[in-house]
Design a protein around this motif. Structure first.
Motif, short mmCIF file in Angstrom:
data_model
loop_
_atom_site.label_atom_id
_atom_site.label_comp_id
_atom_site.label_asym_id
_atom_site.label_seq_id
_atom_site.Cartn_x
_atom_site.Cartn_y
_atom_site.Cartn_z
N ASN A 11 90.13 2.89 82.83
CA ASN A 11 90.91 3.35 81.67
C ASN A 11 90.05 3.89 80.54
N SER A 12 88.73 3.74 80.65
CA SER A 12 87.87 4.40 79.66
C SER A 12 87.61 5.85 80.05
N ALA A 13 87.88 6.17 81.32
CA ALA A 13 87.77 7.57 81.75
C ALA A 13 89.04 8.31 81.34
N GLY B 229 90.54 18.13 72.21
CA GLY B 229 90.12 16.80 72.65
C GLY B 229 88.80 16.37 72.02
N GLY B 230 88.29 15.25 72.54
CA GLY B 230 87.08 14.68 71.98
C GLY B 230 85.88 15.61 72.08
N THR B 231 85.76 16.28 73.20
CA THR B 231 84.60 17.15 73.40
C THR B 231 84.58 18.27 72.37
N GLU B 232 85.73 18.91 72.18
CA GLU B 232 85.77 20.00 71.20
C GLU B 232 85.54 19.48 69.78
N SER B 233 86.14 18.33 69.45
CA SER B 233 85.96 17.80 68.09
C SER B 233 84.48 17.50 67.83
N ASN B 234 83.81 16.90 68.80
CA ASN B 234 82.38 16.59 68.62
C ASN B 234 81.56 17.87 68.48
N ASN B 235 81.80 18.81 69.38
CA ASN B 235 81.07 20.10 69.30
C ASN B 235 81.30 20.76 67.95
N GLU C 39 75.00 8.07 72.47
CA GLU C 39 76.18 8.94 72.29
C GLU C 39 76.67 9.48 73.63
N HIS C 40 77.94 9.83 73.66
CA HIS C 40 78.51 10.55 74.81
C HIS C 40 77.82 11.91 74.91
N HIS C 41 77.80 12.47 76.12
CA HIS C 41 77.17 13.80 76.27
C HIS C 41 77.85 14.85 75.40
N VAL D 92 77.07 8.78 64.84
CA VAL D 92 76.99 7.53 65.60
C VAL D 92 78.40 7.16 66.05
N MET D 93 78.55 6.89 67.34
CA MET D 93 79.89 6.61 67.86
C MET D 93 80.43 5.28 67.36
N HIS D 94 81.75 5.17 67.29
CA HIS D 94 82.35 3.92 66.81
C HIS D 94 82.26 2.85 67.89
N ASN E 112 81.09 2.36 72.17
CA ASN E 112 80.48 3.05 73.30
C ASN E 112 81.40 3.04 74.53
N ASN E 113 81.43 4.18 75.22
CA ASN E 113 82.34 4.31 76.36
C ASN E 113 81.86 3.56 77.59
N GLU E 114 80.57 3.24 77.69
CA GLU E 114 80.10 2.51 78.88
C GLU E 114 80.12 1.00 78.66
N THR F 218 81.60 10.23 63.20
CA THR F 218 81.68 9.28 64.30
C THR F 218 82.60 9.80 65.39
N ASP F 219 82.21 9.50 66.64
CA ASP F 219 83.03 9.77 67.81
C ASP F 219 83.83 8.49 68.06
N ALA F 220 85.12 8.54 67.71
CA ALA F 220 85.97 7.35 67.84
C ALA F 220 86.93 7.48 69.02
N VAL F 221 86.54 8.27 70.01
CA VAL F 221 87.44 8.51 71.15
C VAL F 221 87.83 7.20 71.83
N GLN F 222 86.87 6.29 71.99
CA GLN F 222 87.19 5.04 72.71
C GLN F 222 87.85 4.00 71.83
N ALA G 234 93.60 11.80 72.65
CA ALA G 234 94.85 11.14 73.05
C ALA G 234 94.79 10.43 74.40
N HIS G 235 93.93 10.92 75.31
CA HIS G 235 94.15 10.48 76.70
C HIS G 235 93.53 9.14 77.06
N LYS G 236 92.88 8.49 76.09
CA LYS G 236 92.39 7.12 76.37
C LYS G 236 93.43 6.09 75.94
C1 LIG Z 1 82.99 8.41 73.69
C2 LIG Z 1 83.63 9.67 74.21
N1 LIG Z 1 83.49 10.81 73.52
C3 LIG Z 1 84.04 11.96 73.94
C4 LIG Z 1 84.75 12.02 75.09
C5 LIG Z 1 85.35 13.31 75.52
O1 LIG Z 1 86.69 13.34 75.12
P1 LIG Z 1 87.73 14.39 75.79
O2 LIG Z 1 87.86 13.94 77.22
O3 LIG Z 1 88.99 14.20 75.00
O4 LIG Z 1 87.15 15.73 75.65
C6 LIG Z 1 84.92 10.86 75.86
C7 LIG Z 1 85.66 10.91 77.15
O5 LIG Z 1 85.24 10.41 78.15
C8 LIG Z 1 84.34 9.65 75.41
O6 LIG Z 1 84.46 8.52 76.10
#
Ligand SMILES: Cc1ncc(COP(=O)(O)O)c(C=O)c1O
Length: 380
Positions: free
Chosen positions: A5-7, A67-73, A95-97, A141-143, A145-147, A168-172, A193-195
């Motif tokens: 569910n973290s994916a 999504g998260g990727t675009e917001s971070n970029n 950090e996430h990639h 710095v992420m809020h 960690n996804n792992e 901060t990347d607060a996706v998780q 949204a998708h997490k």
């Molecule tokens: C910490 C973190 N940042 C960013 C992302 C990317 O988010 P999105 O899938 O919405 O682009 C993810 C998704 O796996 C994530 O876990």
């Protein structure tokens, strides 16, 4: 048995229901002046207001993204290139990639990039940020960690770098633990949204009011000239519904997920020898990790094959993952576990369980049993 569910998460029924009208009869473009467009505009702005309220922000401080990727970029690249706010980036090693790769790209373009280390438990060493307390620096710095699920106490980071821009990347973490823009004093924040049982392909970026922000993605005048591209009313309706469900039921959902991860920890510890928990353990007073993640590695990992473990789990009907990546045919260890000083072999053969509000005790028991048998067989 879905333990990833973290994916991503399964979309909730009422989220899908909320999306459907905007894909069918109410299909208008929210920028159009006639009624089917205006109807979409009203919904989009109501959703923005509600989402902003959930994070204690002003609606004008949120732009919708893919999504998260675009917001971070967008946060990193606009700060450096389009908005010309900073010349230096400071990002943590875990950090996430979606943060690390744009940061590395900006470094190739000549911006100064520095990496903040973490300790063996995955907590970012905020003290090391002190020399970067400058208005020309963006700290990211992420809020959580996804792992590993480790939560970074961002208030303490703000105290170390009061003058820097802070992202901060607060996706998780969004929707799972409290996330308050006033309390955390952030300049930028990424949510998705998708997490949280929402649709994939929609997220938002918080941009503090008063920042002279210029669009990274250029084109039309949508999102008040801060992000070009036709908004997706269906995805936005799904996003706000999922967020409303997550935030309205946050304590109840966290309690369920925490029960499952406590059981996971106990059973893993009993049934599988030679494991190392990479997720910090919460205690009565301190919530150190998200309620839904347990990440383990194996101290004899050089005798095990991480990919084979995931495949064998899949054959037994259990979906789990790890943080390793396959690059040019060879398995690279998780950069998060390596940053936490775990040996590379461990970083190649970790297992991340991430539960949801729907995970059952029986699924936990079956998944641990499957892993115990697979690892025992490999060890033999
Ligand atoms: C910490 C973190 N940042 C960013 C992302 C990317 O988010 P999105 O899938 O919405 O682009 C993810 C998704 O796996 C994530 O876990």
């Amino acid at each position: 048995m879905y333990f990833d569910n973290s994916a991503t998460t399964k979309i909730d029924d009422d989220v899908l229901e909320a999306m459907l009208p905007w894909l069918k009869d109410d299909f208008g473009n929210a920028s159009s002046v006639y009624s089917v467009g205006r109807k979409a505009r009203v919904m989009v702005e109501n959703a923005r207001e509600e989402l902003a309220h959930f994070i204690n922000a002003h609606p004008a401080e949120l732009i919708f993204t893919s999504g998260g990727t675009e917001s971070n970029n967008t946060a990193l690249k606009s700060c450096c290139v389009e908005s010309k706010l900073v010349n230096t980036l400071l990002v943590s090693s875990i950090e996430h990639h979606a943060v690390l790769h744009p940061a590395e790209e900006l470094a190739r373009q000549g911006f100064s990039l520095h990496i903040l280390p973490v300790d063996d438990y995955g907590f970012v060493q905020f003290r090391e940020a002190a020399p970067f307390n400058s208005a020309q620096t963006l700290v990211s710095v992420m809020h959580a960690n996804n792992e590993t699920g480790a939560i970074q106490p961002l208030e303490a980071l703000r105290e170390v770098v009061p003058n820097a821009f802070l992202h901060t990347d607060a996706v998780q973490s969004f929707g799972k633990i409290s996330f308050d823009m006033q309390r955390l004093q952030l300049d930028f924040a990424t949510i998705s949204a998708h997490k949280i049982h929402g649709p994939k392909g929609i997220g938002a970026l918080f941009i503090r009011k008063g920042i002279d922000f210029k669009a990274h993605q250029q084109g039309g005048a949508q999102e008040r000239n801060r992000r070009a591209g036709t908004e997706s009313p269906a995805l936005i309706a799904g996003f706000v519904t999922a967020a409303r469900n997550a935030i309205g039921n946050m304590d109840a959902r966290a309690a369920i997920m925490r029960e499952r991860t406590v059981l996971l920890r106990n059973l893993l510890g009993i049934q599988i020898p030679q494991i190392h928990f990479n997720t910090p353990d919460n205690n009565e007073n301190d919530i150190l990790a998200l309620p839904n993640i347990v990440n383990i590695s194996f101290t004899d990992a050089d005798r095990l094959d991480g990919e084979a473990i995931l495949q064998a789990m899949d054959m037994r009907g259990v979906a789990v993952s790890n943080g390793s990546a396959c690059v040019s045919g060879s398995v690279q260890p998780s950069h998060v576990l390596v940053a936490m000083n775990r040996p590379a072999a461990e970083g190649r053969a970790a297992v991340r369980f991430s539960v949801s509000k729907d995970t059952t005790d029986n699924e936990v028991r079956s998944a641990v049993q499957a892993l115990a048998e697979i690892v025992a067989a490999m060890r033999e």
